[in-house]
Design an enzyme around this catalytic site. Structure first.
Site, mmCIF file in Angstrom:
data_model
loop_
_atom_site.group_PDB
_atom_site.id
_atom_site.type_symbol
_atom_site.label_atom_id
_atom_site.label_comp_id
_atom_site.label_asym_id
_atom_site.label_seq_id
_atom_site.Cartn_x
_atom_site.Cartn_y
_atom_site.Cartn_z
ATOM 1 N N TRP A 1 0.820 -1.231 0.000
ATOM 2 C CA TRP A 1 0.000 0.000 0.000
ATOM 3 C C TRP A 1 0.843 1.266 0.000
ATOM 4 C CZ3 TRP A 1 -5.053 1.981 0.610
ATOM 5 C CH2 TRP A 1 -5.138 3.266 1.162
ATOM 6 N N MET A 2 0.377 2.274 -0.734
ATOM 7 C CA MET A 2 0.983 3.608 -0.733
ATOM 8 C C MET A 2 -0.093 4.659 -0.543
ATOM 9 S SD MET A 2 2.235 5.348 -4.335
ATOM 10 C CE MET A 2 3.960 4.985 -4.309
ATOM 11 N N ASP B 1 0.110 9.149 0.857
ATOM 12 C CA ASP B 1 0.739 10.457 0.579
ATOM 13 C C ASP B 1 2.211 10.429 0.105
ATOM 14 O OD1 ASP B 1 -1.506 10.773 2.109
ATOM 15 O OD2 ASP B 1 -0.514 11.846 3.728
ATOM 16 N N GLN C 1 4.019 7.295 2.130
ATOM 17 C CA GLN C 1 3.352 6.568 3.196
ATOM 18 C C GLN C 1 3.170 5.140 2.707
ATOM 19 O OE1 GLN C 1 1.777 7.872 6.545
ATOM 20 N NE2 GLN C 1 3.842 8.536 6.007
ATOM 21 N N SER D 1 3.015 11.342 7.650
ATOM 22 C CA SER D 1 3.587 12.146 6.568
ATOM 23 C C SER D 1 4.548 13.232 7.034
ATOM 24 C CB SER D 1 2.463 12.812 5.769
ATOM 25 O OG SER D 1 1.920 11.849 4.900
ATOM 26 N N ARG E 1 -0.299 17.094 12.532
ATOM 27 C CA ARG E 1 0.516 16.206 11.703
ATOM 28 C C ARG E 1 0.964 16.841 10.384
ATOM 29 N NH1 ARG E 1 -4.711 14.006 12.026
ATOM 30 N NH2 ARG E 1 -5.896 14.031 10.086
ATOM 31 N N ASP E 2 1.894 16.133 9.760
ATOM 32 C CA ASP E 2 2.338 16.365 8.384
ATOM 33 C C ASP E 2 3.192 17.624 8.221
ATOM 34 O OD1 ASP E 2 0.610 14.210 8.084
ATOM 35 O OD2 ASP E 2 -1.046 15.436 7.352
ATOM 36 N N GLU F 1 -5.146 18.539 6.488
ATOM 37 C CA GLU F 1 -4.003 17.630 6.451
ATOM 38 C C GLU F 1 -2.976 18.109 5.415
ATOM 39 O OE1 GLU F 1 -5.646 13.345 7.575
ATOM 40 O OE2 GLU F 1 -6.130 13.832 5.508
ATOM 41 N N TRP G 1 -9.553 8.845 -0.690
ATOM 42 C CA TRP G 1 -9.721 7.942 0.457
ATOM 43 C C TRP G 1 -11.030 7.150 0.337
ATOM 44 C CZ3 TRP G 1 -6.366 6.033 3.586
ATOM 45 C CH2 TRP G 1 -5.216 6.747 3.913
#
Ligand code: FRU
Length: 495
Positions: A36-37, A39, A55, A99, A168-169, A224, A307
């Site tokens: 899985w991949m 961001d 990710q 991320s 985050r990120d 995000e 998503w």
């Protein structure tokens, strides 16, 4: 010393990637080495190559405990996998390495900044992901060591009212004066999003500077994956809000991407918003990240997926998730414009051109077919004024399948539609957007790879991106006009 966790992920990916035949991957879009991949992370030019991390959950084709996958490229189109760069192997990131971004330090080392996740039990006894620790890792382009003084940002660095669970990120950059800045997504008390700006003299010691932008529940909720940069004399914030309401033809994807353009004062780091827009009007585009290339281009790459539809994919491929093509950005008339990176032109061959083709109904043209294609179309009413009702181009097509881009000049609405692409699920298949329309004249550039289409409208004023998993033998392309259309077409094979 490399952790056991990272070591075994590296062994796993090296062994298991062999299950994927090159021809089962996209030709010039990055897919995960295995599993899985999501961001793009750490997009940067370092040591003479473009680096792209992502990710990564190598062990399954679903989001899980996050690692950082890693690939490098000389041309932004052909990527070589490197061993996974980071595993969730420290107390402060045991719940995942979320991320983040990368920058080169003046001493030649590559610095990664990312969000460490911890699984905690909150005040109400609920298990939650704590995303407070922002962390660093330093490396040489292949191996990265987490910084001994991690985390570099903790709850104490947050302003009052800022959530510790949604933080985050980090996107880091080095300013002209040699100091560093980082923008991080956060949720304030009003439940929506905000972008916090942090500053550092050396990339290692960080402190809170200011709230760069407050969402105040205007564009969705939590924000995000922020990115902030100067371009063509403007300040540009890219961000991916969750839970957006649609507004006219903007923000139709629920979780989508927003661009705010405004004025930025580098001495005070003040940003004043002027315009807002969707970044990509198609179905599959999220969490973009940019890099400033040595030649001055600002290039953006995004996760080519939404998503909402990601558990609805084909079961027979051992990878899931793709990146978009890297796109060169510019600001024109207060809007963000995008063009495929010019390197793509080096993959072009087999040119087929038709000029002034006047047609009604459905037709195809000799030499115009294929699934790895770069095609430029210019459409106009046949006699210059009698308006046609609809134009469409249909690709990845045979008797059963097709994906289409259609345009109705009366309403100026352009639509992508993958309903007949081979999907057996009730996911969203169509997306419309409002485009500039000068008396029925329209310019399109359509890039096809095996599993995707990226449609650039009017020299990149708008872009619509969609993935589809149509059988590879469906390689027809046809054109349709309700009314009479005059069309120029130039088509190249890619790769
Ligand atoms: C966006 C995102 C980020 C987070 C990452 C986790 O797609 O939710 O906010 O860091 O994915 O994989």
């Amino acid at each position: 010393m490399m952790s056991q966790l990272l070591q075994s992920a590296r062994e796993f990916e090296e062994r298991e990637e062999k299950r994927i035949r090159q021809e089962d991957r996209p030709a010039f879009h990055l897919s995960p080495r295995i599993g899985w991949m999501n961001d793009p992370n750490g997009f940067s030019y370092y040591g003479g190559k473009y680096h792209l991390f992502y990710q990564y959950h190598p062990f399954e084709k679903r989001h899980g405990l996050m690692y950082w996958g890693h690939a490098v490229s000389d041309d932004l189109l052909h990527w070589d996998y490197l061993p996974a760069a980071m595993a969730p192997d420290e107390d402060y990131d045991r719940g995942g390495c979320f991320s983040g971004s990368a920058v080169e330090l003046p001493d030649g080392r590559h610095l990664l900044m990312y969000t460490g996740v911890q699984v905690v039990t909150d005040e109400n006894g609920k298990q939650r992901l704590l995303q407070t620790p922002q962390c660093l890792a330093v490396g040489d382009g292949v191996d990265y060591e987490k910084y001994e003084n991690n985390p570099v940002l903790t709850a104490c660095d947050l302003p009052e009212d800022a959530s510790r669970y949604d933080f985050r990120d980090p996107k880091i950059w080095r300013k002209a004066d040699g100091t560093y800045r980082s923008v991080v997504g956060n949720r304030p008390g009003d439940g929506s999003g905000q972008i916090l700006l942090f500053a550092s003299p050396d990339g290692f010691h960080w402190s809170f500077k200011k709230v760069l932008v407050r969402n105040k529940n205007r564009f969705g909720k939590m924000w995000e994956c922020p990115d902030f940069f100067e371009l063509d004399g403007k300040g540009v914030l890219l961000v991916s809000p969750q839970d957006m309401f649609p507004k006219e033809y903007e923000y139709h994807n629920g979780s989508g991407t927003l661009c705010l353009i405004g004025t930025y004062d580098p001495t005070t780091d003040d940003f004043t918003e002027e315009n807002d827009q969707t970044v990509d009007y198609g179905l599959d585009f999220y969490a973009p990240q940019t890099a400033l290339l040595p030649d001055g281009r600002r290039v953006m790459i995004a996760w080519m997926q939404s998503w909402e539809s990601c558990d609805r994919h084909r079961g027979d491929l051992d990878w899931f998730g793709q990146m978009t093509l890297p796109r060169e950005l510019s600001v024109r008339n207060g809007r963000l414009c995008q063009k495929p990176v010019r390197e793509l032109e080096t993959l072009r061959h087999g040119r087929t051109e038709y000029r002034n083709v006047v047609f009604s109904g459905e037709m195809s043209l000799d030499g115009i077919r294929g699934r790895k294609v770069d095609m430029e179309l210019e459409i106009a009413p046949a006699d210059g004024e009698t308006m046609y009702r609809k134009f469409a181009v249909r690709f990845a097509r045979n008797e059963i399948y097709r994906t289409s881009v259609s345009f109705r000049p009366e309403s100026s609405v352009l639509k992508v539609d993958r309903k007949y692409s081979g999907s057996r699920r009730m996911i969203v298949h169509q997306r419309r957007c409002h485009v500039n329309n000068d008396s029925g004249k329209l310019r399109l550039r359509i890039l096809l790879d095996w599993y995707s289409a990226e449609v650039f409208v009017n020299d990149g004023e708008q872009v619509l991106t969609t993935v589809f998993y149509t059988e590879r033998s469906a390689d027809g392309i046809s054109f349709f006009a309700d009314g009479t259309v005059k069309m120029n077409v130039v088509k190249y094979e890619l790769g």
